[in-house]
Design a protein around this motif. Structure first.
Motif, PDB file in Angstrom:
ATOM      1  N   PHE A  21     -34.098  39.859 106.325  1.00 22.87           N
ATOM      2  CA  PHE A  21     -33.740  40.472 107.604  1.00 22.87           C
ATOM      3  C   PHE A  21     -34.567  39.870 108.738  1.00 22.87           C
ATOM      4  CE2 PHE A  21     -37.178  42.964 105.796  1.00 22.87           C
ATOM      5  CZ  PHE A  21     -38.001  43.270 106.871  1.00 22.87           C
ATOM      6  N   PRO A  22     -34.044  39.968 109.966  1.00 20.46           N
ATOM      7  CA  PRO A  22     -34.757  39.384 111.104  1.00 20.46           C
ATOM      8  C   PRO A  22     -35.859  40.294 111.612  1.00 20.46           C
ATOM      9  CG  PRO A  22     -32.736  40.400 111.863  1.00 20.46           C
ATOM     10  CD  PRO A  22     -32.752  40.542 110.362  1.00 20.46           C
ATOM     11  N   THR A  23     -36.956  39.695 112.044  1.00 19.12           N
ATOM     12  CA  THR A  23     -37.930  40.388 112.878  1.00 19.12           C
ATOM     13  C   THR A  23     -38.091  39.551 114.144  1.00 19.12           C
ATOM     14  OG1 THR A  23     -40.008  39.327 112.216  1.00 19.12           O
ATOM     15  CG2 THR A  23     -39.141  41.049 110.749  1.00 19.12           C
ATOM     16  N   GLU A  24     -38.907  40.026 115.068  1.00 16.76           N
ATOM     17  CA  GLU A  24     -39.108  39.251 116.292  1.00 16.76           C
ATOM     18  C   GLU A  24     -39.952  38.003 116.033  1.00 16.76           C
ATOM     19  OE1 GLU A  24     -42.638  42.029 116.251  1.00 16.76           O
ATOM     20  OE2 GLU A  24     -40.675  41.823 115.335  1.00 16.76           O
ATOM     21  N   THR A  25     -40.675  37.961 114.906  1.00 17.55           N
ATOM     22  CA  THR A  25     -41.523  36.804 114.601  1.00 17.55           C
ATOM     23  C   THR A  25     -40.743  35.776 113.792  1.00 17.55           C
ATOM     24  OG1 THR A  25     -42.422  37.958 112.651  1.00 17.55           O
ATOM     25  CG2 THR A  25     -43.650  38.133 114.734  1.00 17.55           C
ATOM     26  N   VAL A  26     -40.499  36.052 112.500  1.00 17.08           N
ATOM     27  CA  VAL A  26     -39.695  35.201 111.625  1.00 17.08           C
ATOM     28  C   VAL A  26     -38.852  36.116 110.741  1.00 17.08           C
ATOM     29  CG1 VAL A  26     -41.425  33.357 111.622  1.00 17.08           C
ATOM     30  CG2 VAL A  26     -41.462  35.064 109.792  1.00 17.08           C
ATOM     31  N   TYR A  27     -37.938  35.529 109.960  1.00 14.75           N
ATOM     32  CA  TYR A  27     -37.157  36.323 109.013  1.00 14.75           C
ATOM     33  C   TYR A  27     -38.012  36.675 107.801  1.00 14.75           C
ATOM     34  CZ  TYR A  27     -32.557  36.103 111.204  1.00 14.75           C
ATOM     35  OH  TYR A  27     -31.488  36.291 112.052  1.00 14.75           O
ATOM     36  N   GLY A  28     -37.872  37.919 107.328  1.00 10.99           N
ATOM     37  CA  GLY A  28     -38.608  38.373 106.171  1.00 10.99           C
ATOM     38  C   GLY A  28     -37.706  38.537 104.960  1.00 10.99           C
ATOM     39  N   THR A  31     -36.532  30.976 111.168  1.00  9.66           N
ATOM     40  CA  THR A  31     -36.340  31.765 112.387  1.00  9.66           C
ATOM     41  C   THR A  31     -34.859  32.027 112.658  1.00  9.66           C
ATOM     42  OG1 THR A  31     -36.475  29.717 113.689  1.00  9.66           O
ATOM     43  CG2 THR A  31     -38.499  31.021 113.453  1.00  9.66           C
ATOM     44  N   THR A  32     -33.993  31.656 111.705  1.00 14.11           N
ATOM     45  CA  THR A  32     -32.570  32.008 111.772  1.00 14.11           C
ATOM     46  C   THR A  32     -32.117  32.411 110.376  1.00 14.11           C
ATOM     47  OG1 THR A  32     -31.740  29.792 111.265  1.00 14.11           O
ATOM     48  CG2 THR A  32     -32.134  30.303 113.599  1.00 14.11           C
ATOM     49  N   ALA A  33     -31.029  33.176 110.321  1.00 13.58           N
ATOM     50  CA  ALA A  33     -30.461  33.557 109.028  1.00 13.58           C
ATOM     51  C   ALA A  33     -29.928  32.344 108.286  1.00 13.58           C
ATOM     52  CB  ALA A  33     -29.353  34.593 109.242  1.00 13.58           C
ATOM     53  N   GLN A  34     -29.416  31.367 109.026  1.00 14.30           N
ATOM     54  CA  GLN A  34     -28.896  30.149 108.399  1.00 14.30           C
ATOM     55  C   GLN A  34     -30.010  29.402 107.657  1.00 14.30           C
ATOM     56  OE1 GLN A  34     -28.186  31.118 111.566  1.00 14.30           O
ATOM     57  NE2 GLN A  34     -26.068  31.735 111.110  1.00 14.30           N
ATOM     58  N   ALA A  35     -31.209  29.383 108.238  1.00 25.71           N
ATOM     59  CA  ALA A  35     -32.337  28.728 107.581  1.00 25.71           C
ATOM     60  C   ALA A  35     -32.714  29.444 106.292  1.00 25.71           C
ATOM     61  CB  ALA A  35     -33.538  28.662 108.529  1.00 25.71           C
ATOM     62  N   VAL A  36     -32.636  30.784 106.303  1.00 26.78           N
ATOM     63  CA  VAL A  36     -32.888  31.555 105.082  1.00 26.78           C
ATOM     64  C   VAL A  36     -31.875  31.181 104.008  1.00 26.78           C
ATOM     65  CG1 VAL A  36     -33.014  33.858 104.059  1.00 26.78           C
ATOM     66  CG2 VAL A  36     -33.838  33.489 106.401  1.00 26.78           C
ATOM     67  N   LEU A  90     -28.967  40.485  99.877  1.00 25.59           N
ATOM     68  CA  LEU A  90     -28.313  40.363 101.178  1.00 25.59           C
ATOM     69  C   LEU A  90     -29.146  39.510 102.128  1.00 25.59           C
ATOM     70  CD1 LEU A  90     -27.444  44.144 101.778  1.00 25.59           C
ATOM     71  CD2 LEU A  90     -25.867  42.393 100.961  1.00 25.59           C
ATOM     72  N   ILE A  91     -28.461  38.820 103.034  1.00 25.57           N
ATOM     73  CA  ILE A  91     -29.095  38.176 104.178  1.00 25.57           C
ATOM     74  C   ILE A  91     -28.460  38.766 105.434  1.00 25.57           C
ATOM     75  CG2 ILE A  91     -29.504  36.025 105.428  1.00 25.57           C
ATOM     76  CD1 ILE A  91     -29.274  34.541 102.755  1.00 25.57           C
ATOM     77  N   LEU A  92     -29.266  39.395 106.266  1.00 28.63           N
ATOM     78  CA  LEU A  92     -28.785  40.001 107.506  1.00 28.63           C
ATOM     79  C   LEU A  92     -29.029  39.038 108.666  1.00 28.63           C
ATOM     80  CD1 LEU A  92     -30.216  43.639 107.111  1.00 28.63           C
ATOM     81  CD2 LEU A  92     -28.022  42.726 106.298  1.00 28.63           C
ATOM     82  N   ASP A  93     -27.984  38.718 109.404  1.00 33.77           N
ATOM     83  CA  ASP A  93     -28.083  37.780 110.520  1.00 33.77           C
ATOM     84  C   ASP A  93     -28.306  38.566 111.814  1.00 33.77           C
ATOM     85  OD1 ASP A  93     -27.920  35.759 112.335  1.00 33.77           O
ATOM     86  OD2 ASP A  93     -25.885  35.124 111.807  1.00 33.77           O
ATOM     87  N   GLY A  94     -29.471  38.357 112.407  1.00 32.30           N
ATOM     88  CA  GLY A  94     -29.778  39.001 113.683  1.00 32.30           C
ATOM     89  C   GLY A  94     -30.039  38.002 114.791  1.00 32.30           C
ATOM     90  N   GLY A  95     -29.565  36.766 114.604  1.00 29.03           N
ATOM     91  CA  GLY A  95     -29.773  35.745 115.618  1.00 29.03           C
ATOM     92  C   GLY A  95     -31.154  35.124 115.518  1.00 29.03           C
ATOM     93  N   PRO A  96     -31.470  34.168 116.399  1.00 29.32           N
ATOM     94  CA  PRO A  96     -32.775  33.506 116.378  1.00 29.32           C
ATOM     95  C   PRO A  96     -33.902  34.484 116.715  1.00 29.32           C
ATOM     96  CG  PRO A  96     -31.186  32.274 117.699  1.00 29.32           C
ATOM     97  CD  PRO A  96     -30.570  33.609 117.423  1.00 29.32           C
ATOM     98  N   CYS A  97     -35.057  34.294 116.086  1.00 35.03           N
ATOM     99  CA  CYS A  97     -36.220  35.139 116.354  1.00 35.03           C
ATOM    100  C   CYS A  97     -36.786  34.831 117.750  1.00 35.03           C
ATOM    101  CB  CYS A  97     -37.297  34.907 115.307  1.00 35.03           C
ATOM    102  SG  CYS A  97     -36.773  35.323 113.624  1.00 35.03           S
ATOM    103  N   LEU A  98     -37.228  35.856 118.447  1.00 34.79           N
ATOM    104  CA  LEU A  98     -37.647  35.695 119.834  1.00 34.79           C
ATOM    105  C   LEU A  98     -39.082  35.193 119.982  1.00 34.79           C
ATOM    106  CD1 LEU A  98     -36.037  38.826 121.532  1.00 34.79           C
ATOM    107  CD2 LEU A  98     -35.242  36.446 121.555  1.00 34.79           C
TER     108      LEU A  98
END
Length: 320
Positions: A29-36, A155-160, A173-181
């Motif tokens: 899932f996305p966070t504001e830092t990187v995907y976890g 920093t993107t779901a695609q990279a995960v 699951l991989i949740l796509d929340g856009g690029p990390c800010l």
């Protein structure tokens, strides 16, 4: 096996993701830092899966993500007043507090240490997922960065998906929340002593910590507490990273936008601000491998605060 990639994170899909976590599956899932790469922080089998997917040594602790400051007392004991001040000022946000653990924080999530790292992420999808997880009986989500151990954080779901797809199961699951800010990992602060000690630099800077608490926050040298991203070699692409030299034809280049691109050099990023530098850094390092480059030259930003965090990541990346 085809892991499910969720590009529309509705209330229903986040509820389903929370149930998947409660049932022992993994959710990136996305966070504001990187995907976890998230798992139920109280489920030993699920945490074992996280270590296996990442190839991470089991004595490296995981950060537990919680829904709010109110949950801190479930996971930690002997919480100093300055830690509560920091949490009030910077949560949700890119800050992890290391505290004496409670009985809830088991060895399998703390790496066998008597401390636990806690964070409330600022990304709306992460926060809603944590709230839904609480609603189905969960207490916290352990989530290291969603990449192979030592590699560049996504920093993107695609990279995960590109990095972990083959290692995840059809129930994950991989949740796509856009690029990390923010783009670089959270500041980690040791709160087990009389004053805060910075174990990993990030967007919450020493000056911000001092202004919040009235206490001088020093960067810990040789801390006995193990934390994520503290190895000399980390955040490394397959390409060799070289710092602050003149790029040669065929090299990749990451440099501030005022720096021109030499002839024959592949420009990977042209950040105009320190914040943009942090946001695009990991994507640019990953793109070097996508271009099949052997060498990436990075011209580092000067200054304190977030710029120092960027230089910390680049130093470790160059040691890879």
């Amino acid at each position: 096996m085809n892991v499910e990639f969720v590009s529309m994170c509705t209330a229903e899909t986040l509820h389903d993701a929370a149930l998947a976590l409660k049932n022992g599956h993994l959710v990136a899932f996305p966070t504001e830092t990187v995907y976890g790469l998230g798992a139920d922080a109280t489920n030993a089998d699920a945490i074992t899966q996280v270590y296996g997917v990442k190839g991470r040594p089991v004595n490296h602790p995981l950060i537990v993500h919680i829904a709010s400051l109110d949950a801190m007392g479930q996971w930690a004991s002997d919480i100093p007043s300055y830690a509560i001040t920091l949490a009030r000022d910077f949560w949700p946000g890119p800050m992890t507090l290391v505290l004496k653990r409670s009985e809830l924080a088991a060895d399998f999530v703390t790496g066998g240490q008597d401390t636990v790292g806690l964070r409330v992420p600022a990304h709306p999808i992460a926060l809603q997922l944590l709230k839904e997880f609480n609603n189905v009986g969960g207490k916290g989500i352990a989530a290291p960065s969603a990449n192979k151990f030592g590699a560049v954080s996504p920093t993107t779901a695609q990279a995960v998906d590109e990095e972990l797809h083959a290692s995840l199961s059809e129930h994950d699951l991989i949740l796509d929340g856009g690029p990390c800010l923010v783009g670089v990992e959270s500041t980690i602060i040791d709160c087990t002593g009389p004053t805060p000690l910075i174990l990993r630099l990030g967007a919450i800077t020493p000056l911000m910590i001092e202004e919040s608490t009235g206490l001088v926050a020093l960067e810990a040298k040789g801390s006995v507490i193990r934390v994520s991203g503290s190895l000399d070699s980390h955040y490394s692409p397959k390409a060799k990273v070289i710092l602050d030299v003149i790029a040669e034809p065929g090299d990749g280049l990451i440099a501030p936008d005022q720096i021109p691109t030499p002839n024959g050099v592949i420009r990977l990023a042209t950040p105009g601000t320190i914040e943009e530098y942090a946001r695009v850094l990991y994507h640019a390092l990953r793109s070097a491998d996508q271009h099949g480059l052997e060498t990436v030259v990075v011209l580092q930003p000067g200054g304190d605060g977030l710029a120092a965090a960027i230089r910390d990541r680049l130093k470790r990346s160059a040691n890879g």
